[in-house]
Write a protein that holds these residues in place. Structure first.
Motif, mmCIF file in Angstrom:
data_model
loop_
_atom_site.group_PDB
_atom_site.id
_atom_site.type_symbol
_atom_site.label_atom_id
_atom_site.label_comp_id
_atom_site.label_asym_id
_atom_site.label_seq_id
_atom_site.Cartn_x
_atom_site.Cartn_y
_atom_site.Cartn_z
ATOM 1 N N VAL A 7 -23.264 10.816 32.218
ATOM 2 C CA VAL A 7 -23.583 11.251 33.626
ATOM 3 C C VAL A 7 -22.551 12.504 34.063
ATOM 4 O O VAL A 7 -21.606 12.755 33.420
ATOM 5 N N GLN A 8 -23.013 13.142 34.902
ATOM 6 C CA GLN A 8 -22.267 14.264 35.451
ATOM 7 C C GLN A 8 -22.211 14.018 36.984
ATOM 8 O O GLN A 8 -23.443 13.603 37.446
ATOM 9 N N ILE A 9 -21.028 14.012 37.670
ATOM 10 C CA ILE A 9 -21.078 14.060 39.155
ATOM 11 C C ILE A 9 -21.054 15.131 39.933
ATOM 12 O O ILE A 9 -20.315 15.931 39.473
ATOM 13 N N THR A 10 -21.977 15.465 40.780
ATOM 14 C CA THR A 10 -22.125 16.954 41.333
ATOM 15 C C THR A 10 -21.538 16.650 42.697
ATOM 16 O O THR A 10 -21.982 15.985 43.545
ATOM 17 N N LEU A 27 -7.568 13.866 38.395
ATOM 18 C CA LEU A 27 -7.898 13.212 37.192
ATOM 19 C C LEU A 27 -7.270 13.493 36.073
ATOM 20 O O LEU A 27 -7.566 12.785 34.955
ATOM 21 N N GLY A 28 -6.565 14.539 35.860
ATOM 22 C CA GLY A 28 -5.985 15.036 34.560
ATOM 23 C C GLY A 28 -6.946 15.691 33.701
ATOM 24 O O GLY A 28 -6.930 15.954 32.561
ATOM 25 N N TYR A 29 -8.066 16.079 34.308
ATOM 26 C CA TYR A 29 -9.025 16.891 33.732
ATOM 27 C C TYR A 29 -8.772 18.515 33.588
ATOM 28 O O TYR A 29 -7.681 18.800 34.164
ATOM 29 N N VAL A 30 -9.693 19.139 32.953
ATOM 30 C CA VAL A 30 -9.466 20.758 32.861
ATOM 31 C C VAL A 30 -10.642 21.357 33.214
ATOM 32 O O VAL A 30 -11.723 20.927 33.327
ATOM 33 N N VAL A 31 -10.268 22.495 33.621
ATOM 34 C CA VAL A 31 -11.386 23.595 33.669
ATOM 35 C C VAL A 31 -11.733 24.047 32.486
ATOM 36 O O VAL A 31 -10.886 24.619 31.636
ATOM 37 N N PRO A 32 -13.106 24.106 31.953
ATOM 38 C CA PRO A 32 -13.530 24.342 30.359
ATOM 39 C C PRO A 32 -13.308 26.097 30.151
ATOM 40 O O PRO A 32 -13.163 26.839 31.200
ATOM 41 N N SER A 63 -10.392 14.425 26.925
ATOM 42 C CA SER A 63 -10.870 13.482 26.011
ATOM 43 C C SER A 63 -12.461 13.414 25.668
ATOM 44 O O SER A 63 -12.695 13.001 24.780
ATOM 45 N N GLY A 64 -13.160 13.877 26.707
ATOM 46 C CA GLY A 64 -14.627 13.745 26.388
ATOM 47 C C GLY A 64 -15.136 12.391 26.924
ATOM 48 O O GLY A 64 -16.263 12.325 26.587
ATOM 49 N N GLU A 65 -14.444 11.572 27.505
ATOM 50 C CA GLU A 65 -14.779 10.145 27.629
ATOM 51 C C GLU A 65 -15.149 10.129 28.898
ATOM 52 O O GLU A 65 -16.078 9.372 29.395
ATOM 53 N N GLY A 66 -14.715 10.673 30.047
ATOM 54 C CA GLY A 66 -14.964 10.649 31.374
ATOM 55 C C GLY A 66 -16.144 11.530 31.843
ATOM 56 O O GLY A 66 -16.504 12.435 30.995
ATOM 57 N N PRO A 67 -16.696 11.229 32.898
ATOM 58 C CA PRO A 67 -17.986 11.969 33.367
ATOM 59 C C PRO A 67 -17.581 13.605 33.768
ATOM 60 O O PRO A 67 -16.360 13.717 34.192
ATOM 61 N N ARG A 68 -18.270 14.514 33.389
ATOM 62 C CA ARG A 68 -18.156 15.956 33.851
ATOM 63 C C ARG A 68 -18.462 15.988 35.322
ATOM 64 O O ARG A 68 -19.257 15.227 35.725
#
Length: 144
Positions: A7-10, A27-32, A63-68
Motif C-alpha cells: 500500500v501507499q498512503i497519500t 518514521l526514519g524514512y528517506v526521500v528517494p 528497509s522497504g518494509e513500510g508503506p511508501r
C-alpha cells in the motif's frame, strides 16, 4: 490463493516537500534519489513547467518494509478531521508509566519538528495511554 499487496498512503497538502521531510523524521524514512538523469530534486523540479514544480514528494522506508508515503499538492486547505490517520507505534509492548514516558518523549521530539500536541489520553481499565497530534499541516496522527 491470497495475494499480499503493498500500500501507499497519500496525503493531500499545500507543501509536499515540507510534509514529506517531516514524516521522514518521524518514521526514519528517506526521500528517494531523484529520477535518472538528474543530480538533485531541485534540478528535476527546475526541468518542469512552473505549475508542476514541487507538486509532489515521496517518503519511503529505507528497509522497504513500510508503506511508501506520497504527498501531493492540492489547491484547497484542510477543512475537517481526517477520515484515516496514522498511528505511530512507539509504545508497543510498554504499559503504565513506562509507556506514558516513552510517548511523552516522542511527543517532545515531534513538537521540535513542528508537530502540534492535541491531547494525551491516560490509560484506564480498557485502554493504554496514547497521544493525539497533528503534523506540520494539521493532519491528525496518534502516538500509540
Amino acid at each position: 490463493m491470497s495475494t499480499i499487496r503493498q500500500v501507499q498512503i497519500t496525503f493531500d497538502c499545500a507543501e509536499p516537500e515540507r510534509v514529506a521531510r517531516f514524516w521522514c523524521e518521524v518514521l526514519g524514512y528517506v526521500v528517494p534519489p531523484p529520477p535518472k538523469g538528474f543530480a538533485s530534486w531541485d534540478e528535476y523540479n527546475g526541468s518542469l513547467p512552473p505549475e508542476q514544480r514541487g507538486a509532489w514528494a515521496v517518503a519511503k522506508d529505507p528497509s522497504g518494509e513500510g508503506p511508501r508515503l506520497y504527498f501531493q499538492r492540492v489547491p484547497e486547505g484542510k477543512v475537517a478531521k481526517n477520515r484515516v490517520h496514522l498511528d505511530v507505534r512507539v509504545g508497543t509492548g510498554l504499559v503504565g508509566e513506562e509507556r506514558l514516558a516513552t510517548l511523552q518523549a516522542e511527543c517532545a521530539r515531534l513538537l521540535a519538528l513542528g508537530a502540534v500536541h492535541v491531547q494525551t489520553l491516560i490509560a484506564d481499565e480498557d485502554n493504554e495511554s496514547c497521544i493525539s497530534m497533528q503534523d506540520v499541516e494539521g493532519n491528525e496522527f496518534c502516538l500509540d
